[in-house]
Design an enzyme around this catalytic site. Structure first.
Site, PDB file in Angstrom:
ATOM      1  CG  LEU A 139      -3.308  30.976  27.852  1.00 39.33           C
ATOM      2  CD1 LEU A 139      -2.538  29.665  27.980  1.00 39.33           C
ATOM      3  CD2 LEU A 139      -4.733  30.697  27.405  1.00 39.33           C
ATOM      4  CG  ASP A 140      -7.675  34.403  32.609  1.00 35.58           C
ATOM      5  OD1 ASP A 140      -7.386  35.430  31.972  1.00 35.58           O
ATOM      6  OD2 ASP A 140      -8.827  33.946  32.696  1.00 35.58           O
ATOM      7  CB  ILE A 141      -2.493  34.461  36.758  1.00 34.59           C
ATOM      8  CG1 ILE A 141      -1.209  34.107  37.515  1.00 34.59           C
ATOM      9  CG2 ILE A 141      -3.713  34.490  37.665  1.00 34.59           C
ATOM     10  CD1 ILE A 141      -0.784  35.156  38.536  1.00 34.59           C
TER      11      ILE A 141
ATOM     12  CB  THR B 225      -5.724  29.717  32.075  1.00 37.17           C
ATOM     13  OG1 THR B 225      -6.955  30.214  32.604  1.00 37.17           O
ATOM     14  CG2 THR B 225      -6.027  28.840  30.882  1.00 37.17           C
TER      15      THR B 225
ATOM     16  CG  HIS C  47     -11.370  36.775  33.417  1.00 37.03           C
ATOM     17  ND1 HIS C  47     -10.140  36.164  33.501  1.00 37.03           N
ATOM     18  CD2 HIS C  47     -11.327  37.822  34.278  1.00 37.03           C
ATOM     19  CE1 HIS C  47      -9.377  36.808  34.375  1.00 37.03           C
ATOM     20  NE2 HIS C  47     -10.073  37.826  34.855  1.00 37.03           N
TER      21      HIS C  47
END
Length: 246
Positions: free
Chosen positions: A106-108, A110, A192
């Site tokens: 998961l993105d930083i 998110t 993303h």
């Protein structure tokens, strides 16, 4: 019948000490199998049938560990990093011997559901593009999301690099003051991807949280940064339709 495993390896894998520490415990009669003192580490035990005690404590063997983490923002989905806190840093030292890693990323910025495990085969299967494992997110999008967007997502959004996404299910939960709250289910995991899908439609994701992976839903009782071991029922939901190690 369970897995046949060397006694010293079983104790070491369960975090009861280094190989030399386990060897000493065996030598000093601090290990018992089914109530009988055992001093030879190479003796094989049945992981399901035999009761092992180490210094008076019953040791239960688990080859694989499956944790549900509610990932907070600001933490990266990696095992180690020189600049940021990782999701593994959130896990207690008592689990360290399992050599855990996140299932995907998961993105930083998110939040939400992230599985942490040491089961490489399951991880491969959950992330394989051939499996089409669904992942569901809730998002706050700057801009008005409407029926045309629902149709576009259902047909397959084309990203900025020309990649055509698989059909996705978009639900509009609410629209207010120029922002849209939506629920989105996708069946792949490009870099993303959710943000880029909305950007392709002229929207900007300002908040993103994953709430489901396959049929497993993030436990609403789990606070940000907290985790728990999956129950058997939860593991079944996670692996529904996906092969898993036994």
């Amino acid at each position: 019948m369970g897995e046949k495993i060397r006694l010293d390896k079983m104790l070491s894998n369960m975090g009861k000490g280094t190989r030399s520490e386990v060897k000493d415990a065996l030598r000093f009669g601090q290990v018992k199998v089914n109530g009988m003192t055992v001093r030879v580490g190479k003796e094989k035990i049945d992981s399901d049938e035999d009761e092992v005690t180490y210094r008076g404590e019953i040791v239960t063997y688990k080859k694989y560990l499956y944790l549900m983490l509610n990932k907070p923002q600001g933490v990266i989905s990696a095992t180690e990093d020189n600049h940021h806190e990782t999701v593994i840093d959130l896990i207690d030292e008592s689990y360290k011997h399992y050599e855990l890693f996140p299932v995907g990323r998961l993105d930083i910025d998110t939040e939400g559901l992230l599985i942490i495990t040491n089961d490489g085969e399951l991880t491969h299967n959950l992330l394989s593009p051939k499996k089409h494992v669904p992942k569901t997110y809730i998002a706050k999008v700057e801009g008005v999301v409407g029926d045309a967007d629902i149709d576009a997502f259902a047909k397959g959004i084309v990203l900025d690099d020309g990649y055509a996404c698989k059909p996705a299910e978009l639900i509009i939960d609410s629209v207010k003051d120029g922002f849209s709250n939506v629920t989105l289910t996708i069946h792949e995991g490009k870099f993303h991807q959710v943000k880029r899908m909305f950007e392709a439609q002229g929207g900007l994701v300002v908040y993103l949280k994953r709430t489901m992976m396959n049929a497993l839903t993030l436990d609403p009782e789990l606070e940000l940064g907290s985790y728990k071991e999956l129950s058997e029922d939860e593991l079944k939901l996670l692996v529904q339709g996906v092969e898993i190690n036994q």
